[in-house]
Design a protein around this motif. Sequence first.
Motif, PDB file in Angstrom:
ATOM      1  N   GLY A   1     102.926 108.787   2.536  1.00  0.00           N
ATOM      2  CA  GLY A   1     102.865 110.019   3.271  1.00  0.00           C
ATOM      3  C   GLY A   1     104.811 110.435   2.491  1.00  0.00           C
ATOM      4  O   GLY A   1     105.297 109.900   1.624  1.00  0.00           O
TER       5      GLY A   1
ATOM      6  N   TRP B   1     101.944 109.538  18.577  1.00  0.00           N
ATOM      7  CA  TRP B   1     101.963 110.072  16.855  1.00  0.00           C
ATOM      8  C   TRP B   1     101.931 108.536  16.072  1.00  0.00           C
ATOM      9  O   TRP B   1     100.964 108.547  15.383  1.00  0.00           O
ATOM     10  CB  TRP B   1     103.121 111.207  16.561  1.00  0.00           C
ATOM     11  CG  TRP B   1     102.246 112.531  16.972  1.00  0.00           C
ATOM     12  CD1 TRP B   1     101.192 113.150  17.848  1.00  0.00           C
ATOM     13  CD2 TRP B   1     103.130 113.429  16.924  1.00  0.00           C
ATOM     14  NE1 TRP B   1     101.157 114.327  18.002  1.00  0.00           N
ATOM     15  CE2 TRP B   1     102.437 114.271  17.521  1.00  0.00           C
ATOM     16  CE3 TRP B   1     104.348 114.184  16.366  1.00  0.00           C
ATOM     17  CZ2 TRP B   1     103.113 116.892  17.630  1.00  0.00           C
ATOM     18  CZ3 TRP B   1     104.616 114.847  16.440  1.00  0.00           C
ATOM     19  CH2 TRP B   1     104.828 116.128  17.099  1.00  0.00           C
TER      20      TRP B   1
ATOM     21  N   TRP C   1      99.417 109.591  12.563  1.00  0.00           N
ATOM     22  CA  TRP C   1     100.131 110.696  11.772  1.00  0.00           C
ATOM     23  C   TRP C   1     101.159 110.152  11.158  1.00  0.00           C
ATOM     24  O   TRP C   1     101.850 110.885  10.362  1.00  0.00           O
ATOM     25  CB  TRP C   1     100.144 111.385  12.804  1.00  0.00           C
ATOM     26  CG  TRP C   1      98.571 111.648  13.003  1.00  0.00           C
ATOM     27  CD1 TRP C   1      97.705 110.644  13.158  1.00  0.00           C
ATOM     28  CD2 TRP C   1      97.845 112.760  14.141  1.00  0.00           C
ATOM     29  NE1 TRP C   1      96.610 111.489  13.701  1.00  0.00           N
ATOM     30  CE2 TRP C   1      96.974 112.502  14.508  1.00  0.00           C
ATOM     31  CE3 TRP C   1      98.398 114.132  14.967  1.00  0.00           C
ATOM     32  CZ2 TRP C   1      96.557 113.357  15.476  1.00  0.00           C
ATOM     33  CZ3 TRP C   1      98.528 114.601  15.980  1.00  0.00           C
ATOM     34  CH2 TRP C   1      96.840 114.510  16.091  1.00  0.00           C
TER      35      TRP C   1
ATOM     36  N   SER D   1     102.811 110.814   7.718  1.00  0.00           N
ATOM     37  CA  SER D   1     101.818 110.051   6.830  1.00  0.00           C
ATOM     38  C   SER D   1     100.504 110.977   7.368  1.00  0.00           C
ATOM     39  O   SER D   1      99.221 111.416   6.100  1.00  0.00           O
ATOM     40  CB  SER D   1     101.306 108.460   7.567  1.00  0.00           C
ATOM     41  OG  SER D   1     101.989 107.838   7.555  1.00  0.00           O
ATOM     42  N   GLN D   2     100.250 111.982   8.236  1.00  0.00           N
ATOM     43  CA  GLN D   2      99.151 112.585   8.187  1.00  0.00           C
ATOM     44  C   GLN D   2      99.566 114.060   8.504  1.00  0.00           C
ATOM     45  O   GLN D   2     100.025 114.907   9.859  1.00  0.00           O
ATOM     46  CB  GLN D   2      97.774 112.509   9.270  1.00  0.00           C
ATOM     47  CG  GLN D   2      97.688 111.482   9.579  1.00  0.00           C
ATOM     48  CD  GLN D   2      96.530 111.281   8.439  1.00  0.00           C
ATOM     49  OE1 GLN D   2      95.938 112.494   8.127  1.00  0.00           O
ATOM     50  NE2 GLN D   2      95.688 109.975   7.376  1.00  0.00           N
TER      51      GLN D   2
ATOM     52  N   GLU E   1      99.024 117.017   7.326  1.00  0.00           N
ATOM     53  CA  GLU E   1      97.984 118.058   8.221  1.00  0.00           C
ATOM     54  C   GLU E   1      97.473 118.300   9.460  1.00  0.00           C
ATOM     55  O   GLU E   1      96.887 119.754   9.877  1.00  0.00           O
ATOM     56  CB  GLU E   1      96.563 117.846   7.851  1.00  0.00           C
ATOM     57  CG  GLU E   1      95.431 116.952   8.019  1.00  0.00           C
ATOM     58  CD  GLU E   1      95.970 115.860   6.852  1.00  0.00           C
ATOM     59  OE1 GLU E   1      95.678 114.602   7.321  1.00  0.00           O
ATOM     60  OE2 GLU E   1      96.981 115.517   6.691  1.00  0.00           O
ATOM     61  N   ARG E   2      96.898 117.441  10.130  1.00  0.00           N
ATOM     62  CA  ARG E   2      97.239 116.924  11.606  1.00  0.00           C
ATOM     63  C   ARG E   2      98.743 117.677  12.491  1.00  0.00           C
ATOM     64  O   ARG E   2      98.620 118.823  12.978  1.00  0.00           O
ATOM     65  CB  ARG E   2      97.457 116.036  11.479  1.00  0.00           C
ATOM     66  CG  ARG E   2      96.396 114.279  11.433  1.00  0.00           C
ATOM     67  CD  ARG E   2      95.290 114.967  12.673  1.00  0.00           C
ATOM     68  NE  ARG E   2      93.768 113.736  11.598  1.00  0.00           N
ATOM     69  CZ  ARG E   2      93.220 113.980  12.455  1.00  0.00           C
ATOM     70  NH1 ARG E   2      92.346 114.615  13.659  1.00  0.00           N
ATOM     71  NH2 ARG E   2      92.003 113.224  12.053  1.00  0.00           N
TER      72      ARG E   2
END
Length: 229
Positions: free
Chosen positions: A171, A201, A206, A217-218, A220-221
């Motif tokens: 990420g 999170w 995430w 790492s996420q 978009e979340r």
Amino acid sequence: MLDTRHLLARHLLFRGLEPPILEEILALSVTKRLQDGEVLFLRGEPGSGMYGILNGSVKITVSSPTGKELMLGVMGPGELFGEIALLDGGPRTANAVAVGSTKVLVIPHRQFRAFLTRRPELCLYFLNILCERIRTTNARLEDVAFLGLSARLAKVLLHFAAAHGVVGPHGTTIRRRLSQQALGQLVGSSRESVNKQLQAWRKAGWITMERGQITISQAERLERFACGE
């Protein structure tokens, strides 16, 4: 460490200017070294100019009459602040304190005003830039008024990832060490509330947290949270 020419050329306030004009502005500037915790300026002091960070960090804060501190932001290498004082020399609206050993570029108000007197065609250019900064400030006030903690925190993390992130296999790692206390001040909440949200999170996969650094790492979340979904 950034060189002074790169510092100005990459910033919103100056990147639309031609190289010869940038050189004229650089000729007005000086550099200053600060130790950890050293005050650059205090709220209410006359504005002596604008600052750009070559290395280190500067936190921008305001204090209540009871001594409670609210952090408005943490400026790192490549960032400039104090644009209003550069033009009008009026009282500072916040405090600025060095975080760690820091070196800043200083563009003095008096010399810059004299420069604009010689180059009046640039006044409209800088006026447009300052209007854009006002819009950004208004948007941030709306966030505080209308968004919950998770949305405000997601926005702050995404901002730092965009400005100071390094993309890796797991990420985007934010290469700025911000304590949870500092994050709490940035989003207008307590350290405990920020920690609770970060841990949620982290458990969801995430983000990861290691040695004081956060890796998203996420993204978009978090972007969905930042939009208030």
